[in-house]
Design a protein around this motif. Sequence first.
Motif, PDB file in Angstrom:
ATOM      1  N   PRO A   1      38.350  37.803  35.994  1.00  0.00           N
ATOM      2  CA  PRO A   1      37.942  38.205  34.641  1.00  0.00           C
ATOM      3  C   PRO A   1      36.431  38.175  34.439  1.00  0.00           C
ATOM      4  O   PRO A   1      35.871  39.059  33.783  1.00  0.00           O
ATOM      5  CB  PRO A   1      38.642  37.171  33.737  1.00  0.00           C
ATOM      6  N   VAL A   2      35.778  37.175  35.023  1.00  0.00           N
ATOM      7  CA  VAL A   2      34.317  37.078  34.894  1.00  0.00           C
ATOM      8  C   VAL A   2      33.651  38.277  35.563  1.00  0.00           C
ATOM      9  O   VAL A   2      32.747  38.908  34.993  1.00  0.00           O
ATOM     10  CB  VAL A   2      33.798  35.763  35.502  1.00  0.00           C
ATOM     11  N   LEU A   3      34.097  38.623  36.773  1.00  0.00           N
ATOM     12  CA  LEU A   3      33.514  39.763  37.484  1.00  0.00           C
ATOM     13  C   LEU A   3      33.798  41.074  36.762  1.00  0.00           C
ATOM     14  O   LEU A   3      32.950  41.970  36.725  1.00  0.00           O
ATOM     15  CB  LEU A   3      34.049  39.827  38.916  1.00  0.00           C
ATOM     16  N   PHE A   4      34.993  41.183  36.193  1.00  0.00           N
ATOM     17  CA  PHE A   4      35.320  42.393  35.434  1.00  0.00           C
ATOM     18  C   PHE A   4      34.325  42.595  34.296  1.00  0.00           C
ATOM     19  O   PHE A   4      33.793  43.689  34.090  1.00  0.00           O
ATOM     20  CB  PHE A   4      36.738  42.298  34.870  1.00  0.00           C
ATOM     21  N   VAL A   5      34.051  41.536  33.555  1.00  0.00           N
ATOM     22  CA  VAL A   5      33.115  41.618  32.429  1.00  0.00           C
ATOM     23  C   VAL A   5      31.714  41.966  32.927  1.00  0.00           C
ATOM     24  O   VAL A   5      31.026  42.828  32.362  1.00  0.00           O
ATOM     25  CB  VAL A   5      33.105  40.292  31.646  1.00  0.00           C
ATOM     26  N   ARG A   6      31.289  41.348  34.019  1.00  0.00           N
ATOM     27  CA  ARG A   6      29.940  41.565  34.531  1.00  0.00           C
ATOM     28  C   ARG A   6      29.769  42.965  35.107  1.00  0.00           C
ATOM     29  O   ARG A   6      28.755  43.630  34.874  1.00  0.00           O
ATOM     30  CB  ARG A   6      29.608  40.512  35.597  1.00  0.00           C
TER      31      ARG A   6
ATOM     32  N   ASN B   1      45.540  42.982  34.489  1.00  0.00           N
ATOM     33  CA  ASN B   1      45.751  44.098  35.409  1.00  0.00           C
ATOM     34  C   ASN B   1      44.435  44.799  35.764  1.00  0.00           C
ATOM     35  O   ASN B   1      44.224  45.216  36.908  1.00  0.00           O
ATOM     36  CB  ASN B   1      46.733  45.099  34.815  1.00  0.00           C
ATOM     37  N   LEU B   2      43.564  44.941  34.777  1.00  0.00           N
ATOM     38  CA  LEU B   2      42.262  45.547  35.038  1.00  0.00           C
ATOM     39  C   LEU B   2      41.435  44.682  35.979  1.00  0.00           C
ATOM     40  O   LEU B   2      40.799  45.176  36.908  1.00  0.00           O
ATOM     41  CB  LEU B   2      41.512  45.756  33.725  1.00  0.00           C
ATOM     42  N   SER B   3      41.465  43.374  35.748  1.00  0.00           N
ATOM     43  CA  SER B   3      40.691  42.453  36.582  1.00  0.00           C
ATOM     44  C   SER B   3      41.211  42.416  38.009  1.00  0.00           C
ATOM     45  O   SER B   3      40.443  42.211  38.955  1.00  0.00           O
ATOM     46  CB  SER B   3      40.722  41.042  35.977  1.00  0.00           C
ATOM     47  N   GLU B   4      42.519  42.615  38.181  1.00  0.00           N
ATOM     48  CA  GLU B   4      43.126  42.545  39.511  1.00  0.00           C
ATOM     49  C   GLU B   4      42.581  43.606  40.460  1.00  0.00           C
ATOM     50  O   GLU B   4      42.709  43.475  41.687  1.00  0.00           O
ATOM     51  CB  GLU B   4      44.641  42.686  39.405  1.00  0.00           C
ATOM     52  N   ILE B   5      41.970  44.663  39.922  1.00  0.00           N
ATOM     53  CA  ILE B   5      41.350  45.676  40.786  1.00  0.00           C
ATOM     54  C   ILE B   5      40.309  45.030  41.691  1.00  0.00           C
ATOM     55  O   ILE B   5      40.080  45.475  42.825  1.00  0.00           O
ATOM     56  CB  ILE B   5      40.703  46.787  39.926  1.00  0.00           C
ATOM     57  N   LEU B   6      39.703  43.957  41.217  1.00  0.00           N
ATOM     58  CA  LEU B   6      38.627  43.284  41.952  1.00  0.00           C
ATOM     59  C   LEU B   6      39.139  42.216  42.913  1.00  0.00           C
ATOM     60  O   LEU B   6      38.356  41.430  43.449  1.00  0.00           O
ATOM     61  CB  LEU B   6      37.656  42.655  40.957  1.00  0.00           C
ATOM     62  N   ASN B   7      40.414  42.205  43.168  1.00  0.00           N
ATOM     63  CA  ASN B   7      41.015  41.182  44.025  1.00  0.00           C
ATOM     64  C   ASN B   7      40.457  41.199  45.448  1.00  0.00           C
ATOM     65  O   ASN B   7      40.591  40.233  46.194  1.00  0.00           O
ATOM     66  CB  ASN B   7      42.531  41.380  44.069  1.00  0.00           C
ATOM     67  N   PHE B   8      39.804  42.277  45.828  1.00  0.00           N
ATOM     68  CA  PHE B   8      39.246  42.388  47.176  1.00  0.00           C
ATOM     69  C   PHE B   8      38.211  41.310  47.485  1.00  0.00           C
ATOM     70  O   PHE B   8      37.944  41.013  48.658  1.00  0.00           O
ATOM     71  CB  PHE B   8      38.619  43.775  47.389  1.00  0.00           C
ATOM     72  N   VAL B   9      37.610  40.700  46.451  1.00  0.00           N
ATOM     73  CA  VAL B   9      36.561  39.706  46.704  1.00  0.00           C
ATOM     74  C   VAL B   9      37.107  38.460  47.394  1.00  0.00           C
ATOM     75  O   VAL B   9      36.333  37.675  47.960  1.00  0.00           O
ATOM     76  CB  VAL B   9      35.829  39.306  45.403  1.00  0.00           C
ATOM     77  N   PHE B  10      38.428  38.271  47.379  1.00  0.00           N
ATOM     78  CA  PHE B  10      39.015  37.117  48.047  1.00  0.00           C
ATOM     79  C   PHE B  10      39.300  37.376  49.529  1.00  0.00           C
ATOM     80  O   PHE B  10      39.743  36.476  50.239  1.00  0.00           O
ATOM     81  CB  PHE B  10      40.312  36.703  47.344  1.00  0.00           C
TER      82      PHE B  10
END
Length: 263
Positions: A50-55, A92-101
Motif C-alpha cells: 500500500p505504501v508503494l502504491f501511494v508513492r 487488489n491495486l496494491s497487489e500489482i506491486l507484489n514483484f518487489v518481494f
Amino acid sequence: MKTNRATRVITSDDGDIIFRLPRKWSELTTNEIRSVFRWMAITDKSQLLPVLFVRLTNARINRYTDKAVAISFLDQNGKTVSTWIDYTTFHNLSEILNFVFDPGAEPVRFPYLNGRTAVDASLHGVSFGDYIRLETLYQGYLQSQNSQALIRIAELLYKPGKKLKPITSLTQWQTLMIVMWVTQIKALFSTHFNHFFKPAASSEGETPDMIEIINNEIRALTGGDVSKEDEILAIDCWRALTELNFKAQEAEEYNRHMAKYKS
C-alpha cells in the motif's frame, strides 16, 4: 515512464482516474528504483505494497474509515481528483506491486552512488577478474554479514570519475539495493549459464570453497598455462562465463556418454 505497465481506471465523481503501475523491476524508472528501495528499507513488509502504491502513483491518503479510504490523485492535466476506494479494491491495486518481494532475474540498480557511476546492470563490460572479486566478496558477506564486504562490492560496481571518491558507508536503502542487485545478477547468470551454474553436489548448507572454485575456473580457461591468467582475468565476464558454460556442457555430455558405455 517505461511502457508495458499495468493500466487501471478508477471512476470518481470528477471523472475517470487513469494510472499505470510497474509489474516488474525492469519497468521502474530511475527515480522509482531509489524510492522503492528507500521505502523497502524502512517499511514493515505487511504495509509495503500500500505504501508503494501511494508513492508510485503520487497519491495522497486523506481519510480512513472502516470500509474505505479517501485518496487523491493528480490527473493527466495536473488537477487533483479525489475519490473513495474500498479496501478490497485498494488491496487488489496494491497487489500489482507484489514483484518487489521477488528479486527475479532482470538486474536493476540506481545508476549513481556517492558521485560514482554504476557498471552495466547485467555486468556486460565488467572484467572476469572483477566478477571473481564480486563473487568472493558476496560469499564472504553471506557468511559474515560484514558491511565492509558490501562497501567493497559497491566500489566494484560503481566506478569513480576523474576524481576517486571512496565509499565509506552505505545507507539502508543502498545496502538493500546492492544486495538485491547482486542477487538478481546471480539469478540471471544461473539462467543464462545453466550448465556452469548448476548446484554443486555437496552437503546441504556447506559453504562453497571459493578459492578452489576460482582456481578451477581460471585453470579451465587457461588450460593450465599460467602465462595466460592476466589475459583471462581482463576479458569480459560474459565472454569468460560463456566459455565456461560450454566446457561444463561438454563435460556433462562426456559423462553421459561414459555412463552409457559402462552400463
